[in-house]
Design a protein around this motif. Structure first.
Motif, mmCIF file in Angstrom:
data_model
loop_
_atom_site.group_PDB
_atom_site.id
_atom_site.type_symbol
_atom_site.label_atom_id
_atom_site.label_comp_id
_atom_site.label_asym_id
_atom_site.label_seq_id
_atom_site.Cartn_x
_atom_site.Cartn_y
_atom_site.Cartn_z
ATOM 1 N N HIS A 10 41.119 25.473 76.796
ATOM 2 C CA HIS A 10 41.165 25.117 74.977
ATOM 3 C C HIS A 10 40.573 26.085 74.317
ATOM 4 O O HIS A 10 39.668 26.777 74.661
ATOM 5 C CB HIS A 10 40.415 23.646 75.145
ATOM 6 N N TYR A 11 41.319 26.201 72.996
ATOM 7 C CA TYR A 11 40.587 26.714 72.036
ATOM 8 C C TYR A 11 40.433 25.997 71.038
ATOM 9 O O TYR A 11 41.181 25.002 70.383
ATOM 10 C CB TYR A 11 41.471 27.796 71.364
ATOM 11 N N ALA A 12 38.910 25.405 70.697
ATOM 12 C CA ALA A 12 38.584 24.307 69.711
ATOM 13 C C ALA A 12 39.398 23.183 70.075
ATOM 14 O O ALA A 12 39.949 22.699 69.022
ATOM 15 C CB ALA A 12 39.175 24.785 68.165
ATOM 16 N N SER A 13 39.337 22.725 71.165
ATOM 17 C CA SER A 13 39.840 21.389 71.632
ATOM 18 C C SER A 13 41.563 21.308 71.792
ATOM 19 O O SER A 13 41.803 20.476 71.738
ATOM 20 C CB SER A 13 39.192 20.126 70.892
ATOM 21 N N ARG A 14 42.182 22.699 71.153
ATOM 22 C CA ARG A 14 43.434 22.349 71.367
ATOM 23 C C ARG A 14 43.897 22.959 72.696
ATOM 24 O O ARG A 14 43.320 24.177 73.140
ATOM 25 C CB ARG A 14 43.954 23.283 70.291
ATOM 26 N N PRO A 15 44.583 22.210 73.597
ATOM 27 C CA PRO A 15 44.849 22.856 74.901
ATOM 28 C C PRO A 15 46.071 24.085 74.815
ATOM 29 O O PRO A 15 46.824 23.905 74.053
ATOM 30 C CB PRO A 15 45.534 21.609 75.821
ATOM 31 N N GLY A 34 58.278 33.529 77.989
ATOM 32 C CA GLY A 34 57.792 32.417 77.130
ATOM 33 C C GLY A 34 57.722 32.704 75.761
ATOM 34 O O GLY A 34 57.550 33.918 75.410
ATOM 35 N N PRO A 35 58.053 31.668 74.926
ATOM 36 C CA PRO A 35 57.821 31.942 73.538
ATOM 37 C C PRO A 35 56.582 32.342 72.943
ATOM 38 O O PRO A 35 55.486 31.983 73.447
ATOM 39 C CB PRO A 35 58.443 30.539 72.669
ATOM 40 N N SER A 36 56.426 33.061 71.799
ATOM 41 C CA SER A 36 55.312 33.548 71.345
ATOM 42 C C SER A 36 54.395 32.468 71.088
ATOM 43 O O SER A 36 54.587 31.237 70.955
ATOM 44 C CB SER A 36 55.615 34.385 69.879
#
Ligand SMILES: Nc1ncnc2c1ncn2[C@@H]1O[C@H](COP(=O)(O)OP(=O)(O)O)[C@@H](O)[C@H]1O
Ligand SMILES: [Mg+2]
Lengths: 216, 851
Positions: A10-15, A34-36
């Motif tokens: 996670h970065y700052a609770s964003r998976p 995969g996409p950017s």
């Protein structure tokens, strides 16, 4: 040889990475598409030990990266891993030859042997005539050749390449891909390569696709 | 213009917000540079303020000052002066002046010279003063001019805890006299505040207390202002000169300032040279910092260019930003400088008191002019510093930067900085051969100062060449670190330049001081051979006027245990090019005891014979360009007398000139029986300390020193003069070392990508910070080595040129090896520690993500 088990990040609770698992055999070439922004670089960073995972396990040659200290990870990188970047990232104050020599110096190899190996490899990747040049004096293709040489000079088990042709024209890109394939084949090195190009993917044994942090 | 504003708003200011830490660092560097300079200026000014007051009366600036060429003016001449002026609306204000001190505490211990404050006793015609412009408080009634009443300033009353009616004890010559505070001078708006060291008395009363009835020291000439009297100042000057008949001289403001200036030449030399250093070090740091800004933004510049912004607009935007930075930093620097000056002034004031008994300054104020100047210097330097990098950045083809994605500075290769450096050094060598500039009797070693400046700058710039010499063996960490040194960026060069300049300066000063110290010690041992030295307690400094009466001298001579007494008499005399000390002493005594170190030795018993002859000290010889055998015209109360120079002696006691006559000749010419200094030789077996205590006890108005104590004091005062120097030098070196750290830190910030690469190829964090430490080590060693080498020559320049041309003292060169070695070790050590620290910090930096 490389095993990634159920890794999340996670970065700052964003998976960013969700339950990613994969395995690479010795000498295997794998393309990661995969996409950017889907988490490819993050995954590479975790495998290279530059970034840490939240959960899951990454094993390289039987060692669990999570159990290693920062210095331990540095040792793993200098022995087992070679890295290639989209923007080359050569050390700007060292000549082409010195850049390639650096990983060997880190392992403490004797000078004569080191130079012999560096010269042979430079010959091999076609930049022997630029050995004394500084990065700022090299073209993009030449810089990436030097970067490849630097990544394989110490005969690592695994090369992590993050869009190695992303910043090159297609003709030069194709040459670089060929070179990368040949060199890894000759040395028996595994390759995990992030790429956007199908051509690059075709040079690999296997293609993985990633979307929003999940391996499809 | 639109583009410029757009770039500023959209890019520059945003950088300030986003990268505020870097921005703060940059501001700090700029502010520090300005601050050091401002501090130096303020300290210098407030130190000098004490002197300006010496020449300034409370009548504010008068138009002219009249004084005698030698000795006092006679009161009866006043009438002739008035007559000469006819009916012109011009005021003549006679004044008499002396230095006085509070009496020593009744303790038996020997005190330090300069420990007592020195005050000025000024006698003026108080009733006359009342009629003048911005002068003595017109609104207060002059109280009855009671006996022994003085007026003091508010500041002095506050400092001493005096009120109206307080009793004040002072030493006048060798007497302790009690005075009464009759009033406190109020501060008058728009008039100079009365100085804090002034005791104002009515003229006749002052004359009586000083035993100088009928004499005055000077007459202030004030012409009334107003358009109706244009040319009045000049007219009165002509009339007064015509009436003078060599009895008095006319001095304007300029002369008076020159007078004050020559007194502080020694001190100003120090400060001048040091503010040079501050400016240079500050300048280097500014260049370095701004180059960093430009490099950091090269990518952005390239993008702007690719979007169609003109080269010129980009350059303008950068300069505007630099000016803005300079403005903010300048204001911060003013504040910083003010704070620094407070500390510096205290040190300076103590030294000045000891040397000249003059400074009452303990506080440096910042006025608008100086504040604006500080800001202007800061903005100016920022602009100069930004100009070149901005040009390079704006002119670099965008494709090159965008294509390469390389952050490496190219300007470092374009500039052949070392060549400029070597050229500056050669210029310095040439300048060192020129003589001093002579204006109104002051010799200013202008060419030598310029040579010092060029040398400092040149050595700093050339020192970058040493970076090429670093070779690494097998060690990859050192190889990486030294590779950066071999391709130094502008910031590497300027970090080395700043350090080199600071070390050069410190080494040069250390050499000069050590040479001084050695020469001084030899001289002290040679010239201070008497057992006991006596002066008036009021004579706390070389410029003091307090004397010892003939009666007191006789009493000393009659004391049991005294074998021989040598008296030195003194009179301030004015040669056409400035003041000099006329002294009279027993030349037979001096010859017998071998008191003088000769520059040009006189013949045996030179003082016999009919033709008047004298010794002069080296300073005067240098000043007048006269040698043994030449004639000088000596002003005496009876007019000019030709004197043959019999010999020239070395004298490190004063940087003014001295003419030393045999005592008979002196008394004949100057009719002065008072003694300035008395040297006492004791009979064998008599104890100096016992004698000193007895003398002191019997004469509280005298200062009595044993030989040992006086020798020690002379050295102490001498060393104290240089204490400030050391402190300021230390600031220079500390700033330079801090600059080294800041330079490395900003290099590391630029190199974040490289650091990430290092990590990727297997460098441990320790190795990465070691690389940084090695880089810092290389910079520090280069700066120190170049600085010490350059400093030796600077030391020679200071001794043989600057010092020789400003005071005319011959010093023997001495290299304080241990001291300089210790400094080198300390600086290199600190450099390594700072760099290692920066290295560790840099390992916590994260790389900008890139897609
Ligand atoms: N240091 C970081 N802090 C916060 N978010 C990050 C950081 N690094 C990457 N991300 C986020 O993680 C996501 C994946 O990034 P990345 O692995 O670089 O993607 P890719 O390489 O696939 O383009 C992105 O959305 C990015 O915003
Ligand atoms: Mg990526």
């Amino acid at each position: 040889m490389l095993e990634v088990h159920h890794v999340t990040k996670h970065y700052a609770s964003r998976p960013i990475l969700r339950d990613v698992s994969l395995a690479l055999a010795k000498g295997e070439r794998v393309a990661l598409l995969g996409p950017s922004g889907c988490g490819k670089t993050t995954l590479l960073n975790c495998i290279g030990g530059i970034d840490r995972v939240d959960s899951g396990r990454i094993e390289l040659a039987g060692a669990d990266l999570a159990t290693l200290t920062s210095d331990g990870l540095s040792l793993v990188r200098r022995r087992q891993i070679g890295t290639i970047f989209q923007f080359f990232h050569l050390l700007p104050t060292l000549t082409a030859e010195e850049n390639i020599e650096m990983p060997l110096q880190l392992t403490g190899m004797a000078k004569a042997e080191r130079l012999e190996r560096v010269r042979a490899l430079m010959q091999r990747v076609g930049i022997a005539h630029r050995s004394g040049a500084l990065p700022a004096q090299l073209s993009g293709g030449e810089m990436q050749r030097v970067a490849i040489a630097r990544a394989v000079i110490h005969r690592p088990m695994l090369i992590l390449a993050d869009e190695p042709t992303g910043n090159l024209d297609s003709a030069t890109g194709a040459q670089i891909l060929d070179l990368l394939r040949e060199v890894t084949e000759e040395e028996g090195t595994a390759l995990l390569m992030v790429t956007h190009s199908d051509e690059a993917a075709r040079a690999c044994h296997r293609v993985l696709r990633m979307l929003d942090g999940v391996l499809l | 213009m639109n583009d410029v504003v757009l770039i500023l708003r959209r890019c520059a200011l945003r950088h300030w917000r986003l990268a505020w830490k870097q921005q703060l660092m940059l501001l700090a560097i700029l502010a520090l540079g300005t601050g050091v300079h401002v501090a130096m200026k303020l300290a210098n000014r407030s130190a000098l303020a004490g002197f300006e007051r010496f020449t300034q009366t409370i009548t504010s600036e008068s138009d002219w000052t009249l004084r005698a060429a030698a000795g006092p003016l006679q009161e009866e001449w006043l009438r002739e002066m008035r007559a000469a002026l006819g009916g012109l609306p011009v005021n003549l204000i006679p004044a008499i002046e002396a230095t006085v001190t509070p009496p020593a505490l009744p303790s038996s211990a020997e005190v330090s010279i300069g420990a007592q404050p020195t005050w000025r006793l000024l006698g003026m015609d108080l009733i006359g003063l009342q009629n003048l412009r911005a002068s003595f408080p017109a609104q207060t009634n002059v109280p009855v001019l009671a006996e022994r009443s003085v007026f003091v300033s508010q500041g002095m009353a506050r400092n001493q805890g005096w009120k109206e009616g307080s009793e004040v004890k002072v030493v006048i010559n060798d007497e302790v006299i009690s005075l009464k505070v009759a009033g406190i001078m109020p501060v008058i708006p728009d008039a100079p505040a009365p100085p804090d060291d002034l005791l104002l008395m009515d003229l006749p009363e002052a004359q009586r207390l000083l035993h100088r009835e009928g004499e005055i020291d000077r007459v202030e000439v004030l012409s009334r202002d107003g358009a109706a009297f244009s040319g009045l100042r000049e007219q009165s000057a002509i009339l007064l000169k015509q009436a003078a008949k060599d009895r008095w001289q006319l001095l304007g403001h300029e002369d008076r300032h020159a007078l004050a200036g020559s007194m502080t030449a020694a001190f100003r030399l120090n400060l001048n040279v040091l503010s040079l250093l501050a400016l240079l070090v500050g300048g280097y740091l500014m260049f370095q910092a701004l180059d960093g800004v430009v490099i950091r933004r090269r990518e952005e510049i390239a993008v702007l260019r690719s979007l169609g912004v003109r080269e010129r607009s980009i350059q303008m935007a950068f300069l505007a930003e630099a000016a803005l930075l300079g403005l903010v930093a300048g204001i911060l620097g003013d504040g910083l400088g003010w704070v620094g000056a407070q500390a510096a002034v205290m040190g300076v004031a103590r030294t000045m008191t000891a040397l000249y008994g003059a400074s009452s300054a303990t506080y440096a104020s910042l006025n608008l002019d100086e504040a604006l100047l500080g800001v202007a210097i800061c903005i100016g330097t920022s602009l100069v510093a930004a100009w070149w990098p901005a040009r390079v950045a704006a002119a670099t083809p965008a494709a090159q930067i965008l294509g390469r994605h390389s952050m490496h500075s190219v300007s470092g290769k374009i500039w052949r900085v070392e060549v400029f450096g070597v050229m500056a050094c050669i210029t310095a060598l040439g300048l060192a051969e020129l003589g001093p500039l002579r204006i109104n009797g002051m010799r200013i070693p202008l060419a030598a100062y310029a040579a010092a400046l060029f040398w400092l700058m040149g050595a700093g710039l050339a020192a970058g060449g040493l970076l090429q010499l670093f070779r690494a063996g097998e060690n990859p960490v050192r190889r990486l670190a030294f590779s950066h040194l071999r391709q130094p960026s502008i910031r590497h060069r300027f970090a080395v330049a700043a350090l080199t300049s600071a070390i050069t300066m410190s080494t040069g000063m250390a050499v000069m001081i050590a040479s001084f110290d050695n020469t001084m010690r030899g001289w002290i041992v040679r010239s201070m051979k008497a057992d006991i030295y006596v002066s008036s307690a009021g004579a706390q400094s070389a410029s003091s006027t307090s004397l010892i009466s003939a009666a007191t001298v006789d009493e000393i001579r009659a004391m049991p245990g005294v074998q021989e007494v040598a008296v030195v008499r003194h009179m301030a005399v004015n040669l056409p090019d400035g003041p000099v000390h006329a002294m009279g002493g027993d030349m037979a005594f001096a010859q017998r005891r071998d008191l003088h170190a000769w520059v040009q030795a006189p013949a045996q018993d030179w003082w016999y014979g009919n033709e008047p002859a004298a010794l002069i000290n080296e300073s005067l010889g240098e000043r007048l360009q006269k040698h043994r055998g030449d004639l000088i015209e000596m002003p005496t109360p009876a007019g000019l007398k030709p004197v043959r120079i019999a010999g020239v002696y070395a004298d490190y006691g004063n940087e003014r000139g001295t003419i030393l006559l045999h005592e008979d000749r002196f008394r004949e010419w100057f009719h002065n029986e008072m003694a300035w200094r008395v040297a006492v030789m004791l009979k064998p077996g008599a104890d100096a300390e016992t004698m000193r205590a007895a003398l002191q006890h019997g004469h509280p108005g005298l200062s009595v020193f044993t030989q040992a104590h006086l020798r020690k004091e002379a050295l102490r005062i001498f060393r104290q003069t240089f204490a400030v120097t050391y402190a300021l030098e230390a600031v220079g070196v500390i700033v330079a070392v801090a600059g080294l750290g800041l330079a490395l830190a900003s290099l590391m910030l630029d190199r974040r990508k490289e650091l990430a690469t290092l990590r990727a190829i297997g460098f441990t964090t320790r190795e990465a910070s070691q690389a940084c430490a090695w880089e810092g080590f290389g910079l520090a060693v280069s700066g120190v080595v170049a600085g010490i080498i350059a400093g030796v020559w600077l030391g020679w320049l200071l001794i043989e040129r600057v010092n020789k041309q400003s005071f005319g003292w011959t010093l023997t060169f001495h290299f304080p090896g241990w001291q300089i070695a210790a400094m080198a070790v300390a600086v290199i050590g600190t450099g390594i520690v700072v760099s290692a620290f920066v290295g560790r910090w840099s390992s916590t930096l994260t790389v900008d993500r890139e897609e």
